[in-house]
Design a protein around this motif. Structure first.
Motif, PDB file in Angstrom:
ATOM      1  N   ARG A  73       0.853  -1.205   0.000  1.00 35.12           N
ATOM      2  CA  ARG A  73       0.000   0.000   0.000  1.00 35.12           C
ATOM      3  C   ARG A  73       0.883   1.248   0.000  1.00 35.12           C
ATOM      4  O   ARG A  73       1.294   1.763   1.051  1.00 35.12           O
ATOM      5  CB  ARG A  73      -0.908   0.006   1.221  1.00 35.12           C
ATOM      6  CG  ARG A  73      -1.747   1.284   1.353  1.00 35.12           C
ATOM      7  CD  ARG A  73      -2.766   1.437   0.273  1.00 35.12           C
ATOM      8  NE  ARG A  73      -3.807   0.414   0.386  1.00 35.12           N
ATOM      9  CZ  ARG A  73      -4.755   0.214  -0.517  1.00 35.12           C
ATOM     10  NH1 ARG A  73      -4.773   0.950  -1.616  1.00 35.12           N
ATOM     11  NH2 ARG A  73      -5.670  -0.739  -0.358  1.00 35.12           N
ATOM     12  N   PHE A  83      -6.824  -2.045 -15.341  1.00 36.82           N
ATOM     13  CA  PHE A  83      -6.934  -1.051 -14.271  1.00 36.82           C
ATOM     14  C   PHE A  83      -8.281  -1.244 -13.579  1.00 36.82           C
ATOM     15  O   PHE A  83      -9.296  -1.418 -14.265  1.00 36.82           O
ATOM     16  CB  PHE A  83      -6.846   0.364 -14.847  1.00 36.82           C
ATOM     17  CG  PHE A  83      -6.917   1.435 -13.802  1.00 36.82           C
ATOM     18  CD1 PHE A  83      -8.123   2.056 -13.497  1.00 36.82           C
ATOM     19  CD2 PHE A  83      -5.789   1.811 -13.106  1.00 36.82           C
ATOM     20  CE1 PHE A  83      -8.185   3.038 -12.526  1.00 36.82           C
ATOM     21  CE2 PHE A  83      -5.842   2.805 -12.143  1.00 36.82           C
ATOM     22  CZ  PHE A  83      -7.043   3.404 -11.848  1.00 36.82           C
ATOM     23  N   HIS A  95      -6.801  -4.296 -10.343  1.00 35.54           N
ATOM     24  CA  HIS A  95      -5.574  -3.690 -10.863  1.00 35.54           C
ATOM     25  C   HIS A  95      -4.586  -4.707 -11.415  1.00 35.54           C
ATOM     26  O   HIS A  95      -3.400  -4.409 -11.598  1.00 35.54           O
ATOM     27  CB  HIS A  95      -4.878  -2.834  -9.797  1.00 35.54           C
ATOM     28  CG  HIS A  95      -5.597  -1.562  -9.471  1.00 35.54           C
ATOM     29  ND1 HIS A  95      -6.349  -0.837 -10.373  1.00 35.54           N
ATOM     30  CD2 HIS A  95      -5.693  -0.876  -8.297  1.00 35.54           C
ATOM     31  CE1 HIS A  95      -6.863   0.226  -9.772  1.00 35.54           C
ATOM     32  NE2 HIS A  95      -6.485   0.239  -8.516  1.00 35.54           N
ATOM     33  N   ARG A  99       1.461  -6.139  -9.665  1.00 35.30           N
ATOM     34  CA  ARG A  99       1.854  -5.639  -8.330  1.00 35.30           C
ATOM     35  C   ARG A  99       1.819  -6.732  -7.266  1.00 35.30           C
ATOM     36  O   ARG A  99       2.243  -6.513  -6.136  1.00 35.30           O
ATOM     37  CB  ARG A  99       0.962  -4.462  -7.924  1.00 35.30           C
ATOM     38  CG  ARG A  99      -0.504  -4.830  -7.752  1.00 35.30           C
ATOM     39  CD  ARG A  99      -1.315  -3.637  -7.265  1.00 35.30           C
ATOM     40  NE  ARG A  99      -2.707  -4.031  -6.973  1.00 35.30           N
ATOM     41  CZ  ARG A  99      -3.578  -3.285  -6.327  1.00 35.30           C
ATOM     42  NH1 ARG A  99      -3.223  -2.075  -5.890  1.00 35.30           N
ATOM     43  NH2 ARG A  99      -4.799  -3.716  -6.083  1.00 35.30           N
ATOM     44  N   HIS A 169       0.553   3.776 -10.429  1.00 32.27           N
ATOM     45  CA  HIS A 169      -0.406   4.256  -9.432  1.00 32.27           C
ATOM     46  C   HIS A 169       0.318   4.959  -8.268  1.00 32.27           C
ATOM     47  O   HIS A 169       0.252   4.503  -7.128  1.00 32.27           O
ATOM     48  CB  HIS A 169      -1.167   3.021  -8.928  1.00 32.27           C
ATOM     49  CG  HIS A 169      -2.405   3.265  -8.140  1.00 32.27           C
ATOM     50  ND1 HIS A 169      -2.406   3.922  -6.934  1.00 32.27           N
ATOM     51  CD2 HIS A 169      -3.696   2.890  -8.351  1.00 32.27           C
ATOM     52  CE1 HIS A 169      -3.635   3.951  -6.448  1.00 32.27           C
ATOM     53  NE2 HIS A 169      -4.439   3.352  -7.275  1.00 32.27           N
ATOM     54  N   LYS A 193     -15.610   8.644 -10.672  1.00 34.47           N
ATOM     55  CA  LYS A 193     -15.978   7.286 -10.215  1.00 34.47           C
ATOM     56  C   LYS A 193     -16.987   7.335  -9.066  1.00 34.47           C
ATOM     57  O   LYS A 193     -17.744   6.393  -8.855  1.00 34.47           O
ATOM     58  CB  LYS A 193     -14.721   6.529  -9.779  1.00 34.47           C
ATOM     59  CG  LYS A 193     -14.984   5.097  -9.342  1.00 34.47           C
ATOM     60  CD  LYS A 193     -13.708   4.341  -9.020  1.00 34.47           C
ATOM     61  CE  LYS A 193     -14.016   2.917  -8.546  1.00 34.47           C
ATOM     62  NZ  LYS A 193     -12.790   2.171  -8.174  1.00 34.47           N
ATOM     63  N   ASP A 213     -11.955  10.538  -6.744  1.00 36.90           N
ATOM     64  CA  ASP A 213     -11.550   9.368  -7.547  1.00 36.90           C
ATOM     65  C   ASP A 213     -11.942   9.663  -8.989  1.00 36.90           C
ATOM     66  O   ASP A 213     -13.081   9.445  -9.398  1.00 36.90           O
ATOM     67  CB  ASP A 213     -12.254   8.099  -7.049  1.00 36.90           C
ATOM     68  CG  ASP A 213     -11.553   6.838  -7.532  1.00 36.90           C
ATOM     69  OD1 ASP A 213     -11.812   5.766  -6.949  1.00 36.90           O
ATOM     70  OD2 ASP A 213     -10.735   6.940  -8.478  1.00 36.90           O
ATOM     71  N   VAL A 245      -5.196   9.700 -13.502  1.00 38.45           N
ATOM     72  CA  VAL A 245      -6.115   9.400 -12.407  1.00 38.45           C
ATOM     73  C   VAL A 245      -5.673  10.141 -11.151  1.00 38.45           C
ATOM     74  O   VAL A 245      -4.479  10.134 -10.819  1.00 38.45           O
ATOM     75  CB  VAL A 245      -6.161   7.873 -12.141  1.00 38.45           C
ATOM     76  CG1 VAL A 245      -7.013   7.561 -10.909  1.00 38.45           C
ATOM     77  CG2 VAL A 245      -6.722   7.144 -13.366  1.00 38.45           C
ATOM     78  N   TRP A 247      -6.556  10.328  -7.004  1.00 43.19           N
ATOM     79  CA  TRP A 247      -7.311   9.585  -5.987  1.00 43.19           C
ATOM     80  C   TRP A 247      -6.890  10.012  -4.593  1.00 43.19           C
ATOM     81  O   TRP A 247      -5.686  10.131  -4.312  1.00 43.19           O
ATOM     82  CB  TRP A 247      -7.093   8.077  -6.119  1.00 43.19           C
ATOM     83  CG  TRP A 247      -7.824   7.241  -5.086  1.00 43.19           C
ATOM     84  CD1 TRP A 247      -9.180   7.247  -4.823  1.00 43.19           C
ATOM     85  CD2 TRP A 247      -7.248   6.309  -4.156  1.00 43.19           C
ATOM     86  NE1 TRP A 247      -9.469   6.372  -3.802  1.00 43.19           N
ATOM     87  CE2 TRP A 247      -8.306   5.769  -3.384  1.00 43.19           C
ATOM     88  CE3 TRP A 247      -5.958   5.860  -3.924  1.00 43.19           C
ATOM     89  CZ2 TRP A 247      -8.104   4.812  -2.400  1.00 43.19           C
ATOM     90  CZ3 TRP A 247      -5.749   4.893  -2.935  1.00 43.19           C
ATOM     91  CH2 TRP A 247      -6.809   4.392  -2.182  1.00 43.19           C
ATOM     92  N   GLU A 272      -1.730   9.434 -11.132  1.00 44.40           N
ATOM     93  CA  GLU A 272      -1.413   8.204 -11.842  1.00 44.40           C
ATOM     94  C   GLU A 272      -1.378   8.387 -13.357  1.00 44.40           C
ATOM     95  O   GLU A 272      -2.333   8.907 -13.941  1.00 44.40           O
ATOM     96  CB  GLU A 272      -2.442   7.141 -11.485  1.00 44.40           C
ATOM     97  CG  GLU A 272      -2.644   6.952  -9.986  1.00 44.40           C
ATOM     98  CD  GLU A 272      -3.876   6.159  -9.659  1.00 44.40           C
ATOM     99  OE1 GLU A 272      -4.225   5.247 -10.451  1.00 44.40           O
ATOM    100  OE2 GLU A 272      -4.508   6.444  -8.617  1.00 44.40           O
TER     101      GLU A 272
END
Ligand code: TA6
Length: 298
Positions: A73, A83, A95, A99, A169, A193, A213, A245, A247, A272
């Protein structure tokens, strides 16, 4: 210890060193006259960046887990080859898989201008186990000079075209979310979003007063993150992407996420470089797509 083997093969005295970290993960520590960075081989994820002896630039949750199967995180998670949620299979990870996969070292080198580069490759077995993605390769080039640049290269070794989505991200550390602004997205449309992905219009700079978002559309613009409380501005530029993006989960969402410190939202914002929804990239057989993000301390 994997780090010992990696240091023999890829370490460079004074510039590149491999060390074991949380949960037995291996990390590569890079540094030069301009700064330093740390990258987890699990996830291929940058977890630390400092430029010009300034304060750390990336945010990592103090509650982040470092356990296989769970995304770290913070830092710069690699979202690939999609995504958000998978378009049709809810059992596939949000995602994508990059990752939460292991990455191996392809090369390390010093470049002119006191630049340090590390090239990683995502576990091919993991990609090949993903229906329709076998034969697609993913490499990440990380270059630390006066800036930090990431180049995420998708190579299509299949006989048919593929459609790839994803994002770099990036979680930026800020002093106080209430005292920041993001410039560069003025007069840009975005999908919200939090409001059924309704298409909206960004008049001026972006400020944060609640959960945010948004997917900003048809934009190749640099973003400038102005952190008034920290008296710091960062430039976030990109290539290979038409979507940016933004967020911030704000208080309630932060409390809902076990690996997100409850007040963490006050000290982070995600900017992002993305290829999402309307901006997913068609890659013909034998071709590549490179998604890049460069971070500059102004
Ligand atoms: O980039 C924004 C976003 O898609 C948000 O909707 C939120 O889900 C965030 O990514 C974090 O996702 P994660 O799977 O890392 O918890």
């Amino acid at each position: 210890m994997l780090s010992n083997v990696l240091n023999v093969q890829y370490g460079i005295q004074g510039s590149i060193e491999f060390k074991e970290g949380g949960a037995g993960f291996s990390f590569v520590h890079i540094k030069n006259a301009n700064g330093e960075a740390v990258i987890s081989l699990y996830g291929g994820q940058v977890t630390h960046l400092q430029l010009k002896d300034d304060e750390p630039i990336l945010w990592v949750s103090p509650l982040s887990e470092f356990t296989p199967g769970k995304a770290i995180r913070g830092g710069i998670p690699i979202c690939w080859p999609w995504f958000g949620p998978h378009s049709s299979d809810p059992l596939l990870p949000q995602h994508g898989i990059a990752r939460i996969s292991n990455w191996s070292v392809v090369n390390t080198c010093l470049l002119e201008g006191d630049q340090v580069r590390v090239i990683l490759r995502c576990d091919q077995d993991r990609i090949d186990q993903l229906a329709k993605w076998e034969g697609v390769e993913l490499e990440l080039s990380i270059t630390l000079g006066k800036t930090l640049r990431l180049d995420l290269c998708t190579r299509n070794r299949k006989r048919e075209a593929i459609v790839v989505g994803g994002a770099l991200h990036t979680y930026f550390r800020v002093e106080d979310i209430h005292q920041i602004a993001v410039q560069g997205l003025e007069s840009t449309h975005y999908r919200d979003k939090l409001d059924q992905y309704k298409r909206k219009f960004q008049e001026g700079g972006v400020v944060f007063t609640g959960e945010t978002d948004r997917e900003y559309l048809d934009t190749k613009s640099d973003c400038i993150l102005i952190d008034k409380a920290k008296s710091r501005s960062l430039k976030v530029s990109k290539e290979g992407s038409n979507t940016t993006v933004l967020w911030n989960p704000w208080q309630v969402r932060s409390e809902e996420m076990a690996d997100f410190s409850d007040n963490g939202f006050k000290q982070m914002v995600c900017i992002e470089a993305a290829i999402t929804a309307n901006d997913e990239q068609i890659i013909a057989p034998g071709e590549n797509h490179i998604l890049s993000q460069t971070i500059t301390l102004l």
